[in-house]
Structure formats: structure tokens, C-alpha cells
Design an enzyme around this catalytic site. Structure first.
Site, PDB file in Angstrom:
ATOM      1  N   ASP A  42      10.658  71.641  43.372  1.00  0.00           N
ATOM      2  CA  ASP A  42      10.807  71.887  41.945  1.00  0.00           C
ATOM      3  C   ASP A  42       9.946  73.039  41.437  1.00  0.00           C
ATOM      4  OD1 ASP A  42      11.903  70.390  39.293  1.00  0.00           O
ATOM      5  OD2 ASP A  42       9.915  71.219  38.944  1.00  0.00           O
TER       6      ASP A  42
ATOM      7  N   ALA B 252      13.804  71.117  37.513  1.00  0.00           N
ATOM      8  CA  ALA B 252      14.751  71.716  38.461  1.00  0.00           C
ATOM      9  C   ALA B 252      15.415  70.639  39.315  1.00  0.00           C
ATOM     10  CB  ALA B 252      14.031  72.733  39.340  1.00  0.00           C
ATOM     11  N   ASP B 253      14.622  69.693  39.793  1.00  0.00           N
ATOM     12  CA  ASP B 253      15.175  68.577  40.566  1.00  0.00           C
ATOM     13  C   ASP B 253      16.201  67.814  39.748  1.00  0.00           C
ATOM     14  OD1 ASP B 253      13.966  68.403  43.191  1.00  0.00           O
ATOM     15  OD2 ASP B 253      12.070  67.988  42.207  1.00  0.00           O
ATOM     16  N   GLN B 254      15.850  67.486  38.512  1.00  0.00           N
ATOM     17  CA  GLN B 254      16.687  66.592  37.731  1.00  0.00           C
ATOM     18  C   GLN B 254      17.966  67.277  37.239  1.00  0.00           C
ATOM     19  OE1 GLN B 254      14.387  63.779  35.159  1.00  0.00           O
ATOM     20  NE2 GLN B 254      12.619  64.877  35.970  1.00  0.00           N
TER      21      GLN B 254
END
Length: 403
Positions: free
Chosen positions: A142, A170-172
């Protein structure tokens, strides 16, 4: 009845992007079978920063993203585990994985191998930068993506260091791309009977959520310049921004300047032209903040809202935990975990009148459901017991490695 209660998902994902996506599907009823490493399980079970803030030995990281799943622990490097997965693949609907590109293929569990036993399978691979290209082998994490994608270039103040968000955005964002792509593929399969391969990456997920900023850069060849005040979105003029108050901080959004000046009792603000609000936004910000710093956040927010203007508090996470509106919406929920005890967490964030979601299971322990899952797929009890003894399959009793 839940919307996805007819689906079975084999979840090979770890850390955040994949697990949040499969948790969202599980919240809506899908049977999520989380395939983990024997003994150790998902890396998030032991990763800092919450290493010294565990809940009766359980990681808050893991608990946050893995409810409504069953854990099947396997040694995926073994030929026996590969055969188990191939037999299971014939009966599942969806596969989600977020290893680096090529890992699942080397394990004999890539799309082509699984589609050979189940042409209707939907196989979603998620990575940092895509399966090919000059950056495909880079680690996709992320913080790295927040920098590479441009997020940090538009956050913070002009003279300060680039500022990442305090959440794994960014991950989510990638998680949501996984879910909508899988749902689209399911609709296609309903029409045609055919499965397909899906590729999602964190880079494009981040770029897709900077549509207005990147359109500006791509079309005009320009970037937004962060103001020295860190006023807020670098593409917005004053007064849009964050302001200090006598006891904390507040936000002021888009407002008619003359009305804002009236509530703040700032005649100098009322005379500001649109050009000055843009060209001298740091100076205008300083003018406003000198005023907001003289009274409390509550005073200013109440005054501005009463005048029909847009403003709000800046809450800490503890403030949010007791936010009346969140409680009203049922934004938080609790479930019981066999070792962590009562876990209070964020609830399912959507309401469906006919097919509501539900927290049915706590986040699993490593291998907690290995015997149950394999029995449901028709594997013989004696064979499962032998695999457990050999360390090919893990269960709650241990067997952390092959003997």
C-alpha cells in the site's frame, strides 16, 4: 436469504486487498474457504504494527478483514495439496488470489489448470502492478502504491514531505475492484455458462480513483501544485481546507465567500475575488485561520451549519467510535471470537431490503475448518487424518510442518 449464499469461493489471498474483497462477499452470504499455510496462516496474523496490541493473542489486522470465512490449512507446495485443490475446484464458483504474478501457475493452480477441471470457474488474480510489464515483479504494498500512483503528490503541504494517508487506501480500492469484477463475471456466467479469468491490480485501482486529477494531467500536461498551507485538495481555491480552532481542527468546504465572511465576521474575506481565492489561497487561508483559532470547533461548526454553510469537525478514531450518526446507522457491530472474546468492529456498510448481509462467523483460527471443509467436498475421513499427520493439511491441533 443473502444475495450471494449460493456461491463458494476459494480464497488464496493474504494481507488486505484480497481478504477484504472476500470478506465483502462473505458478508453477503458467500461461503468463503480461506486457504492458508499450515501452521503460520495468513501473514496478517502476526504482522506489526499491532504486534504488541493483540486481543488475547489475536491480531487486530486479521480480525478486521477475515470474518465470515472458514480456514483450510494446506501445504500448497505438496503434490497432495495440489490434487486436493484441483478436486475442490471442480465444485467451486470463484477463486481469488493475490500472490505475485506466476506463483499460482508454478504451484500448478493457475487459471488454465483450474479451468481445465471447471470451465465455469471465475478466477480473479490481484497484484500490485499487473501480470506483465516493467514493474510487474516489484512488491505491491500500500505505501509503495500511494507513492507510485501519485496519491502522495497531492496530499500535504507544498514545503513538507509527501504525505501518505493513515489508512491502507490503495489496498482497499483494489478490494472493491475485485468485488465488482467478480460480480460482473458472475452475471456473464449466468447468461452464458462460461467462467473467465480476471486480472486486477493496485496501480490501476489507484489511478481510476484519481479521474479528475489525471484527466487534468493527461489532457493539459499539468499537475496540481500543493499549496504551502496544505489547504486541502490542491485543485481547489480558498476557503476549501483544514483550519485550526481554539481547541482542535475543523474543515470548511465549498461556500459562498460573502456568506462565510459574514458568519466569521471577516469583511476582508468578503471582498476577495475568485482570482485572489486561487492565486493567493495561502494568504486567504491564513486570514481565515486567524479567526477560527479564536473559538472552539463546536462554536464554528454550529455557526456555519446554522447559516447553511458546509463545515465539519475533524474527529479522532475514538470520537468516531462514539459518533451518534454512526450508531444510528448501525455502522458498528460485535461478534464473539473463541480466543479474542468480544470483538467490536465495523459493520456491513450497505442495507439491502430483500437480501441483507450478516456477520455469521468470527475470523477463523488457522486450519479451524480443515476437517469440516474437506468432508463437505467428499474427502474420506481416514485420508484427511493421514494428510494431517503428514503435515499436508493443518488443523487446530497443530501439525505446523510436514514430517
Amino acid at each position: 436469504m443473502s444475495a450471494l449464499d449460493h456461491l463458494t469461493v476459494l480464497d488464496f489471498s493474504h494481507l488486505l486487498a484480497g481478504p477484504l474483497a472476500t470478506q465483502m462477499m462473505g458478508d453477503l452470504g458467500a461461503d468463503i474457504i480461506k486457504v492458508e499455510r499450515v501452521g503460520e496462516g495468513d501473514l496478517y496474523r502476526r504482522l506489526p504494527p499491532f504486534f504488541n496490541t493483540r486481543i488475547n493473542g489475536e491480531s487486530p489486522h486479521f480480525l478486521a478483514w477475515n470474518r465470515n470465512k472458514r480456514s483450510l490449512a494446506l501445504d500448497l507446495k505438496s503434490a497432495e495439496a495440489r490434487d486436493i485443490i484441483l478436486e475442490m475446484a471442480a465444485k467451486v464458483d470463484v477463486v481469488v488470489e493475490n500472490f505475485r504474478p506466476g506463483v499460482m501457475e508454478r504451484l500448478g493452480l493457475g487459471y488454465e489448470q483450474l479451468a481445465a477441471v471447471n470451465p465455469a470457474i471465475i478466477y480473479c488474480s490481484s497484484s500490485g502492478y499487473g501480470a506483465s510489464g516493467p514493474m510487474s515483479a516489484r512488491p505491491g504494498q500500500d505505501l509503495l502504491l500511494q507513492g507510485i500512483s501519485g496519491f502522495m503528490s497531492v496530499t500535504g503541504s507544498k514545503d513538507g514531505r509527501p504525505t501518505p494517508l493513515g489508512i491502507s487506501l490503495a489496498d482497499q480500492l483494489c478490494s472493491y475492484h475485485i468485488v465488482y469484477a467478480v460480480l460482473a463475471a458472475l452475471i456473464h456466467r449466468m447468461k452464458t455458462g462460461r467462467g473467465q479469468r480476471i486480472e486486477v491490480d493496485m496501480l490501476r485501482a489507484c489511478l481510476a480513483h484519481q479521474g479528475q486529477e489525471l484527466l487534468f494531467a493527461l489532457t493539459l500536461g499539468k499537475s496540481f501544485e500543493r499549496p504551502a498551507s496544505g489547504i486541502a485538495h490542491p485543485g481547489m481555491p480558498a476557503p476549501f481546507g483544514v483550519y485550526r480552532t481554539a481547541d482542535g481542527w475543523m474543515t470548511i468546504s465549498m461556500n459562498p465567500v460573502d456568506r462565510l465572511a459574514d458568519v466569521l465576521d471577516l469583511p476582508a474575506l468578503a471582498s476577495c475575488s475568485d482570482e485572489r481565492l486561487w492565486n493567493e489561497r495561502d494568504e486567504v487561508h491564513a486570514l481565515i485561520e486567524a479567526k477560527t483559532a479564536t473559538a472552539s470547533t463546536a462554536h464554528w461548526v454550529e455557526s456555519l451549519l446554522a447559516a447553511g454553510l458546509w463545515a465539519g469537525e475533524i474527529n479522532s478514531l475514538q470520537d468516531v467510535a462514539s459518533l451518534e450518526q454512526a450508531e444510528h446507522l448501525g455502522a458498528f457491530a460485535s461478534y464473539e471470537h473463541p480466543t479474542a472474546g468480544t470483538v467490536r468492529t465495523v459493520n456491513i456498510p450497505v442495507d439491502l431490503s430483500e437480501t441483507p448481509g450478516e456477520i455469521r462467523r468470527p475470523a477463523p483460527r488457522v486450519g479451524e475448518h480443515s476437517r469440516e471443509v474437506l468432508a463437505a467436498f467428499g474427502f474420506d475421513d481416514d485420508a484427511v487424518a493421514a494428510w494431517i499427520e503428514a503435515g499436508i493439511v493443518g488443523d487446530l491441533e497443530g501439525h505446523a510442518s510436514r514430517t
